[in-house]
Design an enzyme around this catalytic site. Structure first.
Site, PDB file in Angstrom:
ATOM      1  N   HIS A 226      -8.455  -6.208 -13.500  1.00 22.77           N
ATOM      2  CA  HIS A 226      -8.328  -6.073 -14.751  1.00 22.77           C
ATOM      3  C   HIS A 226      -6.725  -5.952 -15.163  1.00 22.77           C
ATOM      4  O   HIS A 226      -6.060  -5.556 -14.104  1.00 22.77           O
ATOM      5  CB  HIS A 226      -8.830  -4.616 -15.243  1.00 22.77           C
ATOM      6  CG  HIS A 226      -8.973  -4.469 -16.826  1.00 22.77           C
ATOM      7  ND1 HIS A 226      -7.626  -4.166 -17.442  1.00 22.77           N
ATOM      8  CD2 HIS A 226      -9.825  -4.374 -17.664  1.00 22.77           C
ATOM      9  CE1 HIS A 226      -7.885  -4.049 -18.767  1.00 22.77           C
ATOM     10  NE2 HIS A 226      -9.370  -4.554 -18.730  1.00 22.77           N
ATOM     11  N   HIS A 327      -7.118   0.494 -24.924  1.00 17.65           N
ATOM     12  CA  HIS A 327      -6.220   0.295 -23.884  1.00 17.65           C
ATOM     13  C   HIS A 327      -4.893   1.352 -23.859  1.00 17.65           C
ATOM     14  O   HIS A 327      -3.887   1.049 -23.260  1.00 17.65           O
ATOM     15  CB  HIS A 327      -5.714  -1.055 -24.006  1.00 17.65           C
ATOM     16  CG  HIS A 327      -6.747  -1.856 -23.704  1.00 17.65           C
ATOM     17  ND1 HIS A 327      -7.145  -2.173 -22.241  1.00 17.65           N
ATOM     18  CD2 HIS A 327      -7.641  -2.739 -24.478  1.00 17.65           C
ATOM     19  CE1 HIS A 327      -8.130  -3.137 -22.364  1.00 17.65           C
ATOM     20  NE2 HIS A 327      -8.525  -3.438 -23.440  1.00 17.65           N
ATOM     21  N   ASP A 367     -19.128  -5.040 -23.316  1.00 15.66           N
ATOM     22  CA  ASP A 367     -17.752  -4.364 -22.932  1.00 15.66           C
ATOM     23  C   ASP A 367     -18.280  -2.926 -23.755  1.00 15.66           C
ATOM     24  O   ASP A 367     -17.154  -2.191 -24.145  1.00 15.66           O
ATOM     25  CB  ASP A 367     -16.821  -5.169 -23.885  1.00 15.66           C
ATOM     26  CG  ASP A 367     -15.271  -4.799 -23.179  1.00 15.66           C
ATOM     27  OD1 ASP A 367     -15.357  -3.875 -22.354  1.00 15.66           O
ATOM     28  OD2 ASP A 367     -14.406  -5.413 -23.748  1.00 15.66           O
TER      29      ASP A 367
END
Length: 573
Positions: A226, A327, A367
């Site tokens: 990632h 994020h 996700d």
């Protein structure tokens, strides 16, 4: 010869060869290609259950015992929708696996009974007549942030989760990783009570082979790369080297900011080795703006996630806030805001629709809780198919019905993720010998609300009414856990998928869990050509300034949908 009209036959036994069925409230129609349980030329011996019906002692029920090989359960007269076809059949299950697809009944009184579908006194019956059967869905991109996703997944028809996390830690909220053998062991212990197959992803963002091997021995079925941990060329090469040694899959979320290299540098680091490319899509992350160009690569297995499925008038606006949260970005920091905005491109989101319809993006996943919704994988897949039919018309080979398109889209959440992750020997399709992870649908609710979710041959979830009512159907009818979801049943009807190295290293003995550990098959030989109905490799070019997308030289017009099926008609909230 007596005759029966098609409407009368459908009322008695369900639709048959040549009949068409609408999927939910979409424009998608399927046509039954073959009837193995009856229908034209075979009518008269169908196995149906109920008062005054066929499956009774010395009629449709034989005297054969389980010791003689009779199935534990038979689903009668159901329409199977799978990547390999759309057929009607009786489906038998024994010891948690699919044992027969054909005609069930009593061979002493009925012709053409499949030898593995002899109904005996120890056989349970599920009426599939007039209903649709699919393989349990596989969500290959799940952030394990909260345990409640298990109920959402099961209630939607998902029976296998592949992903990573340790709970609501920042690393898990962003990166789909369960790092290290201690966390892997704790998560495997936590999953004991859920009637789901699980596969955990370890952290592959390192050049340390020892660290990666430690996680594979500790229970990771694969490794995740990632960008938030640094998806550099050196890391990519190291992870794939370990993968080739152990047979596991590498799932990659590439470098949005192109700090360590561009998409060409990532492909060079991959070096023709197999890899599962998460977020081969319009807004989910990865090399901006041209990550979708990897769909033309023969060794890349592309997948996309459901928040952009399909492209609608609300998609772009919704994404900015989601991305900031997922994020760990701060909207007050200009650099963070620029990072987020670089990932949200309406033109590439619109092109994602087209690439799915062409069969160029092979897998759809969620996700979950990291911009996607675990309970909407199936629904959003079919919404995309509906939008594409309206916009692009019938696919080659489709006419009266949409069988080709339906086989293409069902493969995206069943057989293709199974192939990508090394699970296809056990799950991913309605085929004899595989684990009986199956979903039964009423056609009007197809893709929206499963009628039954069968896990390892046992009913685990169902649409069920008031438990204090005199019959099962009074309101409120809700998706509720059944006996296959409680007690020790999940440990018997579900698997933990791990690498062969973990089995060899004694992980099952060390953890002493009830749920069985099953080794994956090697993923290293799986290529785009193996993706069922989704092996197209068009040339994709994305302009770095305007983000305009050309597929095989043709400009894609990003037209968002303003209205969708499978939406407010089915839900109050």
């Amino acid at each position: 010869m007596p005759e029966i009209s098609r409407p009368a036959y459908a009322d008695l036994f369900g639709p048959t060869t040549g009949d068409r069925i609408r999927l939910a409230d979409t424009d998608l129609l399927i046509e039954i290609e073959e009837d193995r349980s009856g229908g034209p030329g075979l009518a008269g011996d169908e196995a149906v259950f109920g008062g005054g019906k066929v499956i009774r002692e010395s009629m449709g029920q034989a005297r054969a015992t389980r010791a003689d090989g009779t199935p534990d359960t038979v689903i009668t007269g159901v329409v199977i929708v799978d990547h390999w076809g759309i057929v009607k059949a009786d489906v038998g299950m024994r010891d948690g696996r699919i044992t027969g697809i054909g005609k069930a009944g009593n061979p002493d009184t009925m012709d053409g009974v499949h030898p593995d579908l002899v109904i005996g006194p120890e056989t349970e019956i599920i009426a599939g007549n007039g209903r649709i059967l699919t393989a349990g869905a596989i969500d290959a991109h799940v952030h394990l942030i909260c345990p409640q996703i298990a109920d959402e997944a099961l209630g939607s028809g998902i029976t296998t989760l592949v992903g990573g996390g340790t709970g609501p830690a920042e690393g898990s909220k962003a990166t789909t990783v369960t790092p290290g053998p201690w966390h892997l062991a704790r998560m495997l212990e936590a999953m004991e009570e859920y009637p789901l197959n699980f596969g955990l992803l370890g952290k592959g963002n390192t050049v340390s082979h020892d660290a990666m091997l430690s996680q594979i021995r500790g229970g990771a079925l694969g490794l995740k790369l990632h960008e938030d941990w640094g998806s550099t060329p050196a890391v990519i090469d190291a992870a794939l080297t370990v993968a080739d040694r152990t047979g596991v899959q590498i799932a990659i979320h590439t470098d949005t900011l192109n700090e360590a290299g561009f998409v060409g540098d990532t492909l060079a680091a991959i070096g023709g080795r197999g890899i599962h490319a998460y977020h081969t899509e319009g807004a989910g992350g990865g090399h901006a703006p041209d990550i979708m160009s990897v769909v033309s690569e023969p060794h890349v297995l592309p997948s996309s996630t459901n928040p952009t499925r399909p492209f609608t008038v609300n998609t772009a606006e919704e994404h900015l806030d989601m991305l900031m949260v997922c994020h760990h970005l701060n909207p007050a920091v200009p650099e963070d805001l620029a990072f987020a905005e670089s990932r949200i491109r309406p033109s590439t989101i619109g092109a994602e629709d087209i690439l799915h319809d062409l069969g160029a993006i092979s897998i759809i996943s969620s996700d979950a809780q990291a911009m996607g919704r675990v309970g909407e994988v199936i629904m959003r897949t079919w919404q995309t198919a509906h939008v594409m039919k309206r916009r692009r018309g019938a696919l080659p080979g489709d006419g009266r019905a949409d069988n080709h398109r339906v086989r293409r889209y069902v493969a995206k959440y069943t057989i293709n993720p199974a192939l990508a992750q090394g699970l296809a020997r056990e799950i991913g399709s309605v085929e004899t010998g595989k684990l009986a992870d199956l979903v039964l649908w009423e056609p009007a609710f197809f893709g929206v609300k499963p009628h039954l979710v069968i896990k390892g041959g046992q009913i685990a979830y169902a649409q069920m009414g008031d438990a204090n009512a005199s019959i099962p159907t009074p309101q409120p009818i809700l998706p509720r856990p059944m006996f296959g979801a409680i007690g020790r049943a999940p440990a018997s009807n579900s698997f933990n998928f791990v690498a062969p190295l973990a089995i060899e290293d004694g992980l099952p003995e060390r953890l002493s869990l009830g749920k069985r550990f099953v080794a994956i098959e090697s993923t290293r030989g799986v290529t785009k050509a193996d993706m069922r109905e989704n092996d197209a490799r068009p040339r994709v070019r994305i302009d770095p300034d305007s983000f305009a997308v050309h597929i095989d030289g043709e400009l894609v017009e990003a037209t968002p949908a303003a209205e969708l099926p499978m939406a407010q008609r089915y839900f109050l909230f």
